[in-house]
Motif scaffolding. Structure first.
Motif, mmCIF file in Angstrom:
data_model
loop_
_atom_site.group_PDB
_atom_site.id
_atom_site.type_symbol
_atom_site.label_atom_id
_atom_site.label_comp_id
_atom_site.label_asym_id
_atom_site.label_seq_id
_atom_site.Cartn_x
_atom_site.Cartn_y
_atom_site.Cartn_z
ATOM 1 N N ALA A 49 33.494 -18.137 -81.901
ATOM 2 C CA ALA A 49 34.846 -18.658 -81.676
ATOM 3 C C ALA A 49 34.960 -19.297 -80.294
ATOM 4 O O ALA A 49 35.595 -20.350 -80.123
ATOM 5 C CB ALA A 49 35.876 -17.550 -81.833
ATOM 6 N N GLN A 50 34.324 -18.695 -79.297
ATOM 7 C CA GLN A 50 34.387 -19.251 -77.941
ATOM 8 C C GLN A 50 33.691 -20.602 -77.859
ATOM 9 O O GLN A 50 34.174 -21.529 -77.187
ATOM 10 C CB GLN A 50 33.756 -18.273 -76.945
ATOM 11 C CG GLN A 50 34.607 -17.046 -76.659
ATOM 12 C CD GLN A 50 33.974 -16.131 -75.640
ATOM 13 O OE1 GLN A 50 32.897 -16.421 -75.125
ATOM 14 N NE2 GLN A 50 34.625 -15.014 -75.355
ATOM 15 N N ARG B 44 35.969 -23.078 -79.396
ATOM 16 C CA ARG B 44 37.139 -23.295 -78.553
ATOM 17 C C ARG B 44 36.820 -24.270 -77.420
ATOM 18 O O ARG B 44 37.625 -25.140 -77.088
ATOM 19 C CB ARG B 44 37.612 -21.951 -77.989
ATOM 20 C CG ARG B 44 39.035 -21.926 -77.487
ATOM 21 C CD ARG B 44 39.425 -20.509 -77.130
ATOM 22 N NE ARG B 44 39.375 -19.630 -78.283
ATOM 23 C CZ ARG B 44 38.796 -18.425 -78.297
ATOM 24 N NH1 ARG B 44 38.199 -17.971 -77.195
ATOM 25 N NH2 ARG B 44 38.799 -17.694 -79.376
ATOM 26 N N LYS B 45 35.628 -24.128 -76.841
ATOM 27 C CA LYS B 45 35.236 -25.044 -75.777
ATOM 28 C C LYS B 45 35.052 -26.460 -76.306
ATOM 29 O O LYS B 45 35.351 -27.442 -75.627
ATOM 30 C CB LYS B 45 33.941 -24.558 -75.127
ATOM 31 C CG LYS B 45 34.115 -23.295 -74.287
ATOM 32 C CD LYS B 45 32.788 -22.864 -73.686
ATOM 33 C CE LYS B 45 32.964 -21.574 -72.864
ATOM 34 N NZ LYS B 45 31.671 -21.121 -72.308
ATOM 35 N N SER C 263 42.271 -26.264 -77.323
ATOM 36 C CA SER C 263 43.292 -25.279 -77.710
ATOM 37 C C SER C 263 44.010 -25.703 -78.987
ATOM 38 O O SER C 263 44.050 -26.878 -79.351
ATOM 39 C CB SER C 263 44.312 -25.106 -76.584
ATOM 40 O OG SER C 263 43.686 -24.661 -75.415
ATOM 41 N N ASN C 264 44.595 -24.712 -79.629
ATOM 42 C CA ASN C 264 45.404 -24.955 -80.835
ATOM 43 C C ASN C 264 46.801 -25.397 -80.409
ATOM 44 O O ASN C 264 47.788 -24.709 -80.605
ATOM 45 C CB ASN C 264 45.469 -23.677 -81.679
ATOM 46 C CG ASN C 264 46.296 -23.860 -82.939
ATOM 47 O OD1 ASN C 264 46.369 -24.961 -83.488
ATOM 48 N ND2 ASN C 264 46.924 -22.788 -83.392
ATOM 49 N N ASP D 4 44.482 -19.961 -78.904
ATOM 50 C CA ASP D 4 43.033 -19.794 -78.842
ATOM 51 C C ASP D 4 42.364 -19.832 -80.210
ATOM 52 O O ASP D 4 41.150 -19.646 -80.313
ATOM 53 C CB ASP D 4 42.683 -18.464 -78.155
ATOM 54 C CG ASP D 4 43.037 -18.476 -76.674
ATOM 55 O OD1 ASP D 4 43.166 -19.583 -76.110
ATOM 56 O OD2 ASP D 4 43.186 -17.393 -76.088
ATOM 57 N N VAL E 244 40.715 -21.214 -83.673
ATOM 58 C CA VAL E 244 39.850 -22.360 -83.993
ATOM 59 C C VAL E 244 39.615 -22.407 -85.489
ATOM 60 O O VAL E 244 39.805 -21.409 -86.194
ATOM 61 C CB VAL E 244 38.492 -22.239 -83.251
ATOM 62 C CG1 VAL E 244 38.670 -22.318 -81.750
ATOM 63 C CG2 VAL E 244 37.780 -20.941 -83.647
ATOM 64 N N GLU F 75 38.455 -19.395 -88.288
ATOM 65 C CA GLU F 75 39.004 -18.059 -88.076
ATOM 66 C C GLU F 75 39.623 -17.552 -89.378
ATOM 67 O O GLU F 75 40.306 -18.299 -90.086
ATOM 68 C CB GLU F 75 40.099 -18.078 -87.002
ATOM 69 C CG GLU F 75 39.634 -18.543 -85.634
ATOM 70 C CD GLU F 75 39.134 -17.396 -84.776
ATOM 71 O OE1 GLU F 75 38.661 -16.397 -85.341
ATOM 72 O OE2 GLU F 75 39.209 -17.527 -83.540
ATOM 73 N N THR G 60 43.466 -27.201 -86.696
ATOM 74 C CA THR G 60 44.289 -26.708 -85.586
ATOM 75 C C THR G 60 44.811 -27.892 -84.778
ATOM 76 O O THR G 60 44.337 -29.022 -84.915
ATOM 77 C CB THR G 60 43.468 -25.798 -84.655
ATOM 78 O OG1 THR G 60 42.341 -26.534 -84.163
ATOM 79 C CG2 THR G 60 42.996 -24.549 -85.369
#
Length: 921
Positions: free
Chosen positions: A76-77, A80-81, A85-86, A199, A201, A204, A279
């Motif tokens: 997930a991280q 996210r990078k 962001s959502n 946060d 993505v 999820e 997202t």
């Protein structure tokens, strides 16, 4: 629930700095929801969502690199990078240079810039420097203050973050492909974690239950009696049921797909798991937001009020400046000099510091309120907080301790029954929906009274989640036998409607009239003692291997077992808080879904005058005209639905009240949005928090009372600046007109007017930090344009009286009566004008005698003294020739002191007369 989602959707926009975009969004949609004949979903997003709907859930998880157990935190991280962001793109704050440009581009600064350019062209470099400094200072001050205010507001709002429940693989459990593992509805090998919505993505897997917001566009994996309210997007008034497999026509649009969920909607009832597909900007919500950003920002109601005040002053300037031009041009024959002077008069009349003063005042109020456990999501809401004169609130947790304990567990005849406690425990333990305080009380009490083996003796088969129309919920359990046991728990009337019998010991009796009368008698007696009664019923069901799941239709032919009765004691602080609110002019009305007996007992215990309790069934029969009368005459309303609460708020608003509503449940969202100011708590469900303008970190009316006071204090300081600006400007123009008509020279050069205006504006920066008299805080305060205009007319000319006296003294006493001596004349009026403007701050800021009965805060006193000192130093110091001033004789200053004293005495006398006749806001 017609307006639940529209309320949520608007508040969702608002909470992310999108309030101004919502009117544009409605315009683009033609004031219609998204549907037939309205705006269509962007083709690329529609294509992707349709593909997700048609794709098997397992395949969809594989495509997204996920599994039924969700993404690992590391995966997930990484996403996210890469994806960000959502959040939709336009939610990002302005770049610093964009913000600086916004701070500059107002009519007042543009006017000053024109004047600076004219001075530069005429080679008056001193005037150019001063005017340019004024523009720069005004812009920079506003930029710095608004930057600080925005950062403070962002920090406050960050304290109220919404989260989603996300599935993660349990530690030590190997993450595999969806296709290998299938679907495990019990989510074995997973842990649930709360993740901030921003946060999330794609990929999820989120768990949903009643009250949850849909944080992104999703594809369902599992669903149980799942109803989603999406009226803001589709126009459907009623919630729609969603399923794992889309059963509809493949030709329909993405919004009609039964297995898709969309950002901007929320769960009404049921449970589900879903995988996030899109997202941020890639959601349908994000696509709409992108279209909205193409239009200009709208204006909030509060800012519109401020703008109206500003434009009143600007229109006044547009009338007076040409008049000054004509009088000076005709009288003196120098039209160019007259034009410059008229332009400087126009600048002096503009309230260029008004936006900064308002922003600074609101920001300071928000910071102070945060220390009192009140978080302001929108700075403009502070004004409504102070203006509120009716507070509508729920009973549970507000009047009471919000610490519900299970007081009794009895059969239908009021006799203690452990069997009822056992089944109530099984119902609360096995349900996966929204566990309320009653469920927690059952679990807490039963775990102390019962053996823990009860948890393992039964296994869960299915459940029928709670919804607000049935007002009950059921679980189906088995203990290894050939039958399943359905246990239903809920409101007494709703349980009785599906019961055919009642249990008493070993007997099972039919529900005839005598038995029903006895049941109601026992329940009423418990209610009269302040106990909340929840009925428990059950039914044995033969195991049917062909039956896929249980539903609402199985809630029939039940046997009533008895009651679990709960006590929520009144808070010790409630009674004094109600008295404090009443002393500050805020009437409290109780709006609850609970029954009238419990409500009457609790209200009486906290000292609230009850009178007749109006029930929801009565409101259902009322037309709006009748309801307007009823809401004024009564204080307590019971057995209400969400629609009833919303109607009551609308009726109070239509009667001219500024209405606050305090709620924390999903059923409170419509009323929260309908109110002038929605108030919730940090422990509320997501939809309630998003619908609210104010978040309380402590669910207490005493905290609320402190917030009301701070709201009024903030409004008072804003009003001071507006009054001061309006009256001072009116007086200055009147003085200029008189002087222009009779003097052979300008009473003050354009440069002098600009410097004086700059110094005066700087002195006002401390107004947000000023004290406010207690009398002002005792009653609700609102904008009153009529009073503002009257105030300007009465108090503006008072300064002109002493300006004319100054003209007379300079002309006759100090012989400044020719063009050769005009600099002395102008210096004398420059000092008197600046000091009188500085003095009027202290005279008008209070109804009392200034300095003696009411003293300004130290920042305002120090700033005023500093500006007065600078005003005297400019003509007396070494820089006087740069400003075309000259030193004043010492004999001038006794005259100055006498005129300032006379001004103070006359203003105080007029103030007393004005307050007695018109009141003092």
């Amino acid at each position: 629930m017609k307006n639940v989602l529209k309320s949520f959707f608007e508040s969702f926009l608002r909470s992310r700095h999108m309030l101004h975009h919502f009117e544009r969004w409605q315009t683009l949609l033609g004031s219609k929801p998204v549907g037939t004949g309205s705006i269509s979903m962007p083709p690329d997003i529609a294509k992707a969502l349709n593909a997700a709907s048609r794709t098997d859930a397992g395949e969809m998880l594989v495509k997204l690199g996920s599994s039924p157990r969700g993404l690992s935190e590391g995966h997930a991280q990484v996403l996210r990078k890469r994806l960000g962001s959502n959040e939709v793109r336009h939610e990002q704050p302005l770049r610093w240079w964009q913000h600086l440009w916004q701070c500059y581009r107002n009519p007042f600064n543009l006017l000053l810039t024109v004047l600076a350019l004219v001075s530069y062209v005429t080679e008056d470099m001193k005037a150019t420097l001063v005017i340019g400094s004024m523009v720069v200072l005004s812009t920079v001050l506003r930029f710095l203050q608004e930057s600080r205010s925005n950062k403070a507001a962002d920090r406050l709002k960050a304290m109220v973050s919404n989260t989603s429940t996300v599935l993660r693989p349990a530690p030590g459990h190997k993450e595999g492909a969806a296709g290998d593992e299938g679907f495990d509805t019990t989510h074995a090998g997973t842990v649930r974690v709360e993740v901030p919505m921003r946060d999330l993505v794609p990929g999820e897997v989120i768990a949903l239950s009643a009250g949850d917001m849909i944080p992104a566009d999703c594809r369902l994996i599992t669903a149980k009696d799942l109803f989603i309210s999406q009226s803001a997007l589709t126009g459907e008034a009623m919630p729609v049921e969603k399923f794992v497999v889309d059963r509809g026509d493949h030709a329909v649009g993405a919004l009609e797909r039964e297995n898709l969920l969309f950002m901007g909607t929320n769960v009404i009832s049921g449970t589900a798991t879903a995988v996030i597909v899109h997202t941020g900007d890639r959601t349908f919500f994000g696509a709409l937001a992108q279209r909205v950003t193409a239009a200009d920002r709208g204006t909030s109601a509060f800012q519109a009020g401020i703008n109206r005040v500003s434009w009143v002053l600007i229109r006044f300037m547009l009338v007076m400046a040409p008049l000054v031009l004509v009088i000076n041009g005709v009288a003196k024959g120098d039209w160019w000099e007259a034009a410059l002077f008229a332009l400087s008069i126009a600048v002096g009349l503009t309230p260029e510091m008004l936006p900064m003063i308002v922003t600074a005042t609101l920001a300071k109020g928000a910071v102070v309120m945060s220390r009192q456990k009140v978080i302001v999501k929108r700075l403009e809401a502070i004004h409504n907080f102070g203006a509120m004169d009716v507070l509508c609130t729920d009973k549970t947790g507000t009047l009471t301790q919000d610490r519900i304990v299970l007081e009794r567990h009895t059969n239908a005849w009021g006799e203690q029954s452990d069997h009822v406690l056992q089944l109530a425990y099984l119902n609360s333990f096995h349900q996966t929906g929204l566990k309320n305080l009653l469920d927690k009380a059952v679990l807490s009490h039963a775990e102390m009274q019962l053996e823990t083996r009860l948890q393992t003796a039964y296994r869960k088969i299915d459940e029928v989640p709670f919804d607000f129309s049935r007002r009950r919920m059921s679980v189906v359990v088995a203990n290894g036998g050939s039958e399943h046991l359905l246990i239903c728990k809920g409101a007494l009337e709703e349980i009785l409607s599906v019961c055919a019998s009642v249990e008493r010991g070993a007997e099972v009796l039919s529900l005839d009239a005598d038995v029903l009368a006895c049941i109601h008698s026992v329940a009423s007696e418990l209610n009269a003692q302040g106990l909340r009664v929840v009925a428990v019923a059950s039914r044995s069901l033969k195991v049917d291997e062909q039956k896929p799941a249980y539903g609402v239709t199985d809630e029939s032919g039940l046997t009533l077992l008895g009651y679990v009765a709960f006590l929520d004691p009144p808070k010790e602080s409630t009674a004094p808080a109600l008295r404090a609110l009443a002393e500050h002019g805020v009437a409290v009305k109780v709006l609850t879904g609970d029954n009238e007996l419990v409500t009457r007992k609790v209200c009486a215990d906290v000292g609230l005058e009850v009178g007749r309790i109006v029930l929801g069934a009565e409101i259902e029969e009322m037309v709006d005209a009748d309801l307007k009368l009823v809401v004024e005459a009564h204080q307590v309303f019971a057995k209400l639905t969400p629609a009833h609460k919303e109607r009551i708020v609308h009726a109070l608003h239509a009667n001219g009240h500024v209405v606050g509503f305090m709620g924390d449940g999903i059923n409170d969202a419509p009323a929260l949005r309908a109110a002038d100011i929605g108030i919730s708590v940090d422990s509320a469900v997501d939809v309630a928090k998003e619908s609210a303008d104010i978040i309380l970190l402590e669910k207490s009316l005493m905290v609320l009372e402190q917030g009301v006071i701070q709201g009024r204090r903030t409004f008072a300081n804003m009003l001071k600046y507006i009054k001061l600006t309006a009256s001072s400007n009116f007086g200055n123009v009147f003085s200029v007109l008189v002087a222009s008509a009779f003097l052979p020279f300008l009473p003050m050069l354009p440069l002098h007017l600009l410097v004086q205006n700059l110094l005066y504006d700087v002195s006002q920066i401390a107004i947000p930090f000023d004290n406010v008299d207690d009398e002002f805080l005792r009653s609700p305060q609102r904008w009153n344009p009529a009073d503002l205009g009257r105030f300007m007319v009465f108090f503006g000319p008072l300064s002109s009286v002493f300006d004319i006296l100054t003209f007379t003294v300079m002309w006759f006493v100090f012989a400044a009566n020719s063009v050769d001596h005009q600099t002395l004349f102008q210096s004398g009026w420059f000092v008197e004008g600046l000091l009188s403007q500085t003095l009027i701050v202290h005279l008008i800021r209070t109804r009392k005698i200034p300095f003696l009965q009411s003293r300004a805060a130290w920042p305002l006193l120090i700033m005023g003294a500093a500006i007065a000192a600078v005003g005297i130093w400019l003509p007396m110091g070494p820089l006087s020739h740069y400003f075309k001033l000259q030193a004043l004789p010492l004999a001038y200053f006794p005259w100055l002191a006498a005129m300032l004293l006379g001004y103070a005495l006359l203003t105080q006398a007029v103030k007393g007369w004005y307050a007695r006749r018109y009141g003092w806001q």
